[in-house]
Structures are given as C-alpha cells and as structure tokens.
Write an enzyme that holds these catalytic residues in place. Structure first.
Site, PDB file in Angstrom:
ATOM      1  N   LYS A  13      48.098  50.246  37.011  1.00  0.00           N
ATOM      2  CA  LYS A  13      47.073  51.361  36.888  1.00  0.00           C
ATOM      3  C   LYS A  13      47.037  52.347  37.898  1.00  0.00           C
ATOM      4  O   LYS A  13      47.352  53.618  37.772  1.00  0.00           O
ATOM      5  CB  LYS A  13      45.643  50.682  36.976  1.00  0.00           C
ATOM      6  CG  LYS A  13      45.311  49.722  36.128  1.00  0.00           C
ATOM      7  CD  LYS A  13      43.807  49.057  36.254  1.00  0.00           C
ATOM      8  CE  LYS A  13      43.937  48.247  37.659  1.00  0.00           C
ATOM      9  NZ  LYS A  13      44.636  46.935  37.878  1.00  0.00           N
ATOM     10  N   ARG A  87      34.969  47.613  36.071  1.00  0.00           N
ATOM     11  CA  ARG A  87      35.642  46.533  36.124  1.00  0.00           C
ATOM     12  C   ARG A  87      34.646  45.117  35.536  1.00  0.00           C
ATOM     13  O   ARG A  87      35.082  44.372  35.381  1.00  0.00           O
ATOM     14  CB  ARG A  87      36.181  46.169  37.153  1.00  0.00           C
ATOM     15  CG  ARG A  87      37.311  45.547  37.427  1.00  0.00           C
ATOM     16  CD  ARG A  87      37.690  45.423  38.942  1.00  0.00           C
ATOM     17  NE  ARG A  87      38.383  46.691  39.632  1.00  0.00           N
ATOM     18  CZ  ARG A  87      39.618  46.607  40.036  1.00  0.00           C
ATOM     19  NH1 ARG A  87      40.019  45.620  40.269  1.00  0.00           N
ATOM     20  NH2 ARG A  87      39.889  47.580  40.407  1.00  0.00           N
ATOM     21  N   ARG A 126      54.997  43.453  46.091  1.00  0.00           N
ATOM     22  CA  ARG A 126      54.388  45.209  46.527  1.00  0.00           C
ATOM     23  C   ARG A 126      54.198  45.029  47.781  1.00  0.00           C
ATOM     24  O   ARG A 126      53.810  43.898  48.458  1.00  0.00           O
ATOM     25  CB  ARG A 126      53.046  45.135  45.748  1.00  0.00           C
ATOM     26  CG  ARG A 126      52.702  46.329  46.409  1.00  0.00           C
ATOM     27  CD  ARG A 126      51.287  46.904  45.563  1.00  0.00           C
ATOM     28  NE  ARG A 126      50.242  45.886  45.353  1.00  0.00           N
ATOM     29  CZ  ARG A 126      49.093  45.996  44.822  1.00  0.00           C
ATOM     30  NH1 ARG A 126      48.945  46.947  43.954  1.00  0.00           N
ATOM     31  NH2 ARG A 126      48.143  45.105  44.514  1.00  0.00           N
ATOM     32  N   ARG A 155      49.615  43.610  51.306  1.00  0.00           N
ATOM     33  CA  ARG A 155      48.171  43.696  51.272  1.00  0.00           C
ATOM     34  C   ARG A 155      47.825  42.227  51.223  1.00  0.00           C
ATOM     35  O   ARG A 155      48.413  41.272  50.776  1.00  0.00           O
ATOM     36  CB  ARG A 155      47.755  44.316  49.838  1.00  0.00           C
ATOM     37  CG  ARG A 155      47.453  45.752  49.915  1.00  0.00           C
ATOM     38  CD  ARG A 155      47.159  46.362  48.494  1.00  0.00           C
ATOM     39  NE  ARG A 155      46.285  45.416  47.541  1.00  0.00           N
ATOM     40  CZ  ARG A 155      45.810  46.122  46.557  1.00  0.00           C
ATOM     41  NH1 ARG A 155      46.088  47.332  46.132  1.00  0.00           N
ATOM     42  NH2 ARG A 155      44.880  45.550  45.581  1.00  0.00           N
ATOM     43  N   ARG A 166      42.331  36.697  41.696  1.00  0.00           N
ATOM     44  CA  ARG A 166      42.067  38.089  41.153  1.00  0.00           C
ATOM     45  C   ARG A 166      42.212  37.885  39.772  1.00  0.00           C
ATOM     46  O   ARG A 166      41.471  38.430  38.847  1.00  0.00           O
ATOM     47  CB  ARG A 166      43.043  39.140  41.861  1.00  0.00           C
ATOM     48  CG  ARG A 166      42.661  39.675  43.249  1.00  0.00           C
ATOM     49  CD  ARG A 166      43.568  40.074  44.079  1.00  0.00           C
ATOM     50  NE  ARG A 166      43.965  41.430  43.485  1.00  0.00           N
ATOM     51  CZ  ARG A 166      45.233  41.930  43.577  1.00  0.00           C
ATOM     52  NH1 ARG A 166      46.002  41.361  44.375  1.00  0.00           N
ATOM     53  NH2 ARG A 166      45.585  43.160  43.278  1.00  0.00           N
TER      54      ARG A 166
HETATM   55  P1  AP5 Z   1      50.128  49.135  40.826  1.00  0.00           P
HETATM   56  O1  AP5 Z   1      50.375  50.498  40.285  1.00  0.00           O
HETATM   57  O2  AP5 Z   1      49.677  49.123  42.207  1.00  0.00           O
HETATM   58  O3  AP5 Z   1      49.224  48.290  39.982  1.00  0.00           O
HETATM   59  P2  AP5 Z   1      47.821  48.162  40.007  1.00  0.00           P
HETATM   60  O4  AP5 Z   1      47.395  47.880  38.484  1.00  0.00           O
HETATM   61  O5  AP5 Z   1      47.178  49.359  40.333  1.00  0.00           O
HETATM   62  O6  AP5 Z   1      47.401  47.277  40.805  1.00  0.00           O
HETATM   63  P3  AP5 Z   1      46.278  46.590  41.829  1.00  0.00           P
HETATM   64  O7  AP5 Z   1      46.862  45.394  42.636  1.00  0.00           O
HETATM   65  O8  AP5 Z   1      46.003  47.812  42.781  1.00  0.00           O
HETATM   66  O9  AP5 Z   1      45.071  46.792  41.029  1.00  0.00           O
HETATM   67  P4  AP5 Z   1      43.695  45.767  41.537  1.00  0.00           P
HETATM   68  O10 AP5 Z   1      43.109  46.155  40.130  1.00  0.00           O
HETATM   69  O11 AP5 Z   1      43.823  44.404  41.564  1.00  0.00           O
HETATM   70  O12 AP5 Z   1      43.505  46.145  42.834  1.00  0.00           O
HETATM   71  P5  AP5 Z   1      42.492  47.247  43.370  1.00  0.00           P
HETATM   72  O13 AP5 Z   1      43.316  48.121  44.406  1.00  0.00           O
HETATM   73  O14 AP5 Z   1      41.937  48.298  42.278  1.00  0.00           O
HETATM   74  O15 AP5 Z   1      51.489  48.168  40.747  1.00  0.00           O
HETATM   75  C1  AP5 Z   1      51.601  46.925  41.344  1.00  0.00           C
HETATM   76  C2  AP5 Z   1      53.071  46.862  41.865  1.00  0.00           C
HETATM   77  O16 AP5 Z   1      53.820  46.790  40.701  1.00  0.00           O
HETATM   78  C3  AP5 Z   1      53.534  48.051  42.666  1.00  0.00           C
HETATM   79  O17 AP5 Z   1      54.595  47.530  43.675  1.00  0.00           O
HETATM   80  C4  AP5 Z   1      54.131  48.892  41.897  1.00  0.00           C
HETATM   81  O18 AP5 Z   1      55.409  49.518  42.355  1.00  0.00           O
HETATM   82  C5  AP5 Z   1      55.222  47.879  40.825  1.00  0.00           C
HETATM   83  N1  AP5 Z   1      54.927  48.506  39.453  1.00  0.00           N
HETATM   84  C6  AP5 Z   1      53.980  49.219  38.891  1.00  0.00           C
HETATM   85  N2  AP5 Z   1      54.290  49.670  37.403  1.00  0.00           N
HETATM   86  C7  AP5 Z   1      55.725  48.886  37.127  1.00  0.00           C
HETATM   87  C8  AP5 Z   1      56.480  48.868  36.271  1.00  0.00           C
HETATM   88  N3  AP5 Z   1      56.251  49.421  35.123  1.00  0.00           N
HETATM   89  N4  AP5 Z   1      57.521  48.114  36.497  1.00  0.00           N
HETATM   90  C9  AP5 Z   1      57.601  47.638  37.419  1.00  0.00           C
HETATM   91  N5  AP5 Z   1      56.964  47.576  38.640  1.00  0.00           N
HETATM   92  C10 AP5 Z   1      56.141  48.241  38.501  1.00  0.00           C
HETATM   93  O19 AP5 Z   1      41.230  46.485  43.995  1.00  0.00           O
HETATM   94  C11 AP5 Z   1      41.375  45.794  45.042  1.00  0.00           C
HETATM   95  C12 AP5 Z   1      40.043  44.976  45.328  1.00  0.00           C
HETATM   96  O20 AP5 Z   1      38.930  45.856  45.451  1.00  0.00           O
HETATM   97  C13 AP5 Z   1      39.735  44.272  44.064  1.00  0.00           C
HETATM   98  O21 AP5 Z   1      40.266  42.810  44.062  1.00  0.00           O
HETATM   99  C14 AP5 Z   1      38.137  44.016  44.445  1.00  0.00           C
HETATM  100  O22 AP5 Z   1      38.014  43.248  45.384  1.00  0.00           O
HETATM  101  C15 AP5 Z   1      37.825  45.330  45.002  1.00  0.00           C
HETATM  102  N6  AP5 Z   1      37.508  46.158  43.858  1.00  0.00           N
HETATM  103  C16 AP5 Z   1      37.937  47.533  43.198  1.00  0.00           C
HETATM  104  N7  AP5 Z   1      37.306  48.311  42.410  1.00  0.00           N
HETATM  105  C17 AP5 Z   1      36.320  47.243  42.074  1.00  0.00           C
HETATM  106  C18 AP5 Z   1      35.144  47.472  40.936  1.00  0.00           C
HETATM  107  N8  AP5 Z   1      35.258  48.085  40.226  1.00  0.00           N
HETATM  108  N9  AP5 Z   1      34.281  46.383  41.187  1.00  0.00           N
HETATM  109  C19 AP5 Z   1      34.360  45.477  42.056  1.00  0.00           C
HETATM  110  N10 AP5 Z   1      35.265  45.206  43.012  1.00  0.00           N
HETATM  111  C20 AP5 Z   1      36.350  45.977  42.922  1.00  0.00           C
END
Ligand code: AP5
Length: 219
Positions: A13, A87, A126, A155, A166
C-alpha cells in the site's frame, strides 16, 4: 481525485501510494505513518498507540479517526490517497459520513490482494530509514550505499510474532471492508503479487476507468 488503498500488511500500500501521489499530485494520508510520527514525537496519542503498534494490534479507532479526519481536512477534502485507513467497518462508516458531510465522497477503493507467504517474505526483509521512514527491502529494493547502515532499522512490528498478529487482526477486522466497499460499487481488487511496476500498471488500468477518470478531469 479521492481514493483509498487497503489490503493486508505488506501488500504494498505504502509503495503504491507513494508512486500514485507523485504521479497525480495527491497527498498521501497514511495512518500508520501518522501514528509512528506521533510515537517519535512522544505525544500523548503516540504513547497511547505505542503498545498496540509494537504488538501488531490495531490502535483504538477514535485515536486514528482524529488523525485521519484532520489530515483529510488539511488536504482540502480533495486530491488525497488514503493508505491504511479505514481499516475496520466502524472506521469506514465514520469516513463515509465525514466525507459525505463535505460532499467529498471517495471515487474508488483499491484492494491489493497478496497471499500470506508473500507478505511474510516482504515484511521480514523490509527495512526502514529511522529518520525519514523511507522503506526498503533487502532483496527487491536495497537501501542506497550512501545511507549509513546504522540508520537502517527493522520496524518492531516486522518481527515474526507481530507479523502473525497483524495478519490475524487483518482477517478479523479489515477483511470485511472488502464486502462493504464492493456493495457500494467502489471496490476494485488488484492482484498485488507481482513486481512494483506491474502492480502499478494494474492500478493505472483501474484509475483510467470511470468514475475515477471523471474525477481526474474534474481535478
Ligand atoms: P509496503 O509498501 O511498506 O507495504 P504496506 O502494505 O504499506 O505495509 P505496511 O506494513 O506498512 O502496512 P500495515 O498496514 O501493516 O502497516 P501501517 O504502517 O499502515 O511494502 C512492504 C515491503 O514490501 C517493503 O519492503 C517494500 O519495499 C516491499 N514491496 C512492496 N511492494 C512490493 C512488490 N510489488 N514486490 C516486492 N516487494 C514489494 O500501520 C502500522 C500499525 O499502525 C498497524 O499495525 C496499527 O497498529 C496502526 N494503524 C495504522 N492504521 C490504523 C488504522 N486505520 N486503525 C487502527 N490502527 C492503525
């Protein structure tokens, strides 16, 4: 254009949001980034969120809602891409009614689907820059050589137990959004299990289709 990206942790994402944002001049609103920023600053909200984030659980909705609503308002209710919000069904209802009140409904919701084994491979390798938050992958997108190795960190929620938590949380609380947005006709499922460029071109196919095209023309 007003779009939201959702999908499992590690679906890509953040990566895709960044590319789309620079291509279309959108503001990226990532609740994950906003929460990590609050944690780095040591604000009350950040301290409240810390335990949830580190153990891989969702942060209580009311905290996230405040962050998301102010970011959407700061973007002027247009030209934004939501990454990781909403979410839960509750968050989706809040967002839908907040946007409706400002006549700024979403034009599309992109669901990036990726199998669990790919997610685990992506997240366990990552790495992020501890100051800028820039995201890398040890195999697919290694950090540039001029970045000091001590600035590249993992992280805490990319540890195996937190990744598992997660994924469980995603199945329980976020997956139901798929039906929610399918019923509204906004959802487009995109296969996220390919290279970054291929996934991007799949998203572009969706964005070139109506009603998102109409939104682009309208600004
Ligand atoms: P990346 O692009 O970082 O993936 P992502 O989907 O953004 O993953 P996240 O882990 O950031 O998502 P998340 O939803 O768990 O965490 P968030 O930070 O939002 O890619 C991941 C890796 O893969 C990278 O190394 C990238 O280079 C690689 N990659 C990407 N695309 C690729 C491809 N096509 N091929 C190969 N490699 C690839 O949230 C963190 C925490 O915050 C949550 O767990 C929760 O505690 C809290 N939080 C956030 N939002 C909310 C909400 N709305 N409600 C409640 N809690 C929340």
């Amino acid at each position: 254009m007003r779009i939201a990206l959702f999908g499992p942790p590690g679906a890509g994402k953040g990566t895709q949001a960044q590319i789309l944002a620079s291509e279309y001049g959108l503001v990226t609103i990532s609740t994950g980034n906003l929460i990590r920023e609050a944690m780095r600053e040591g604000s009350e909200l950040g301290e409240e969120a810390r335990g949830y984030v580190t153990s891989g659980q969702l942060v209580p909705g009311e905290l996230v809602r405040k962050l998301a609503d102010s970011a959407v308002a700061a973007a002027g209710f247009n030209k934004f891409i939501l990454d990781g919000y909403p979410r839960t069904i509750e968050q989706a209802r809040w967002l839908d009614s907040f946007l409706r009140a400002y006549k700024a409904e979403l034009h599309g919701v992109i669901f990036l689907s990726v199998p669990d084994e790919v997610i685990i491979r992506r997240l366990s390798k990552r790495r992020v820059h501890r100051v800028t938050g820039e995201s890398y992958h040890l195999d697919y997108l290694p950090p540039p050589r001029d970045v000091a190795p001590e600035d590249i960190v993992q992280r805490p929620d990319d540890q195996p137990e937190a990744i598992a938590a997660r994924l469980r949380g995603y199945r329980r609380e976020t997956e139901p959004l798929e039906n929610h947005y399918r019923e509204t006709g906004l959802l487009r499922e995109v296969n996220g299990d390919s290279s970054v460029d291929v996934v991007h071109s799949r998203i572009m196919r969706f964005l070139k289709s109506s009603p998102v095209t109409a939104a682009r023309k309208a600004g």
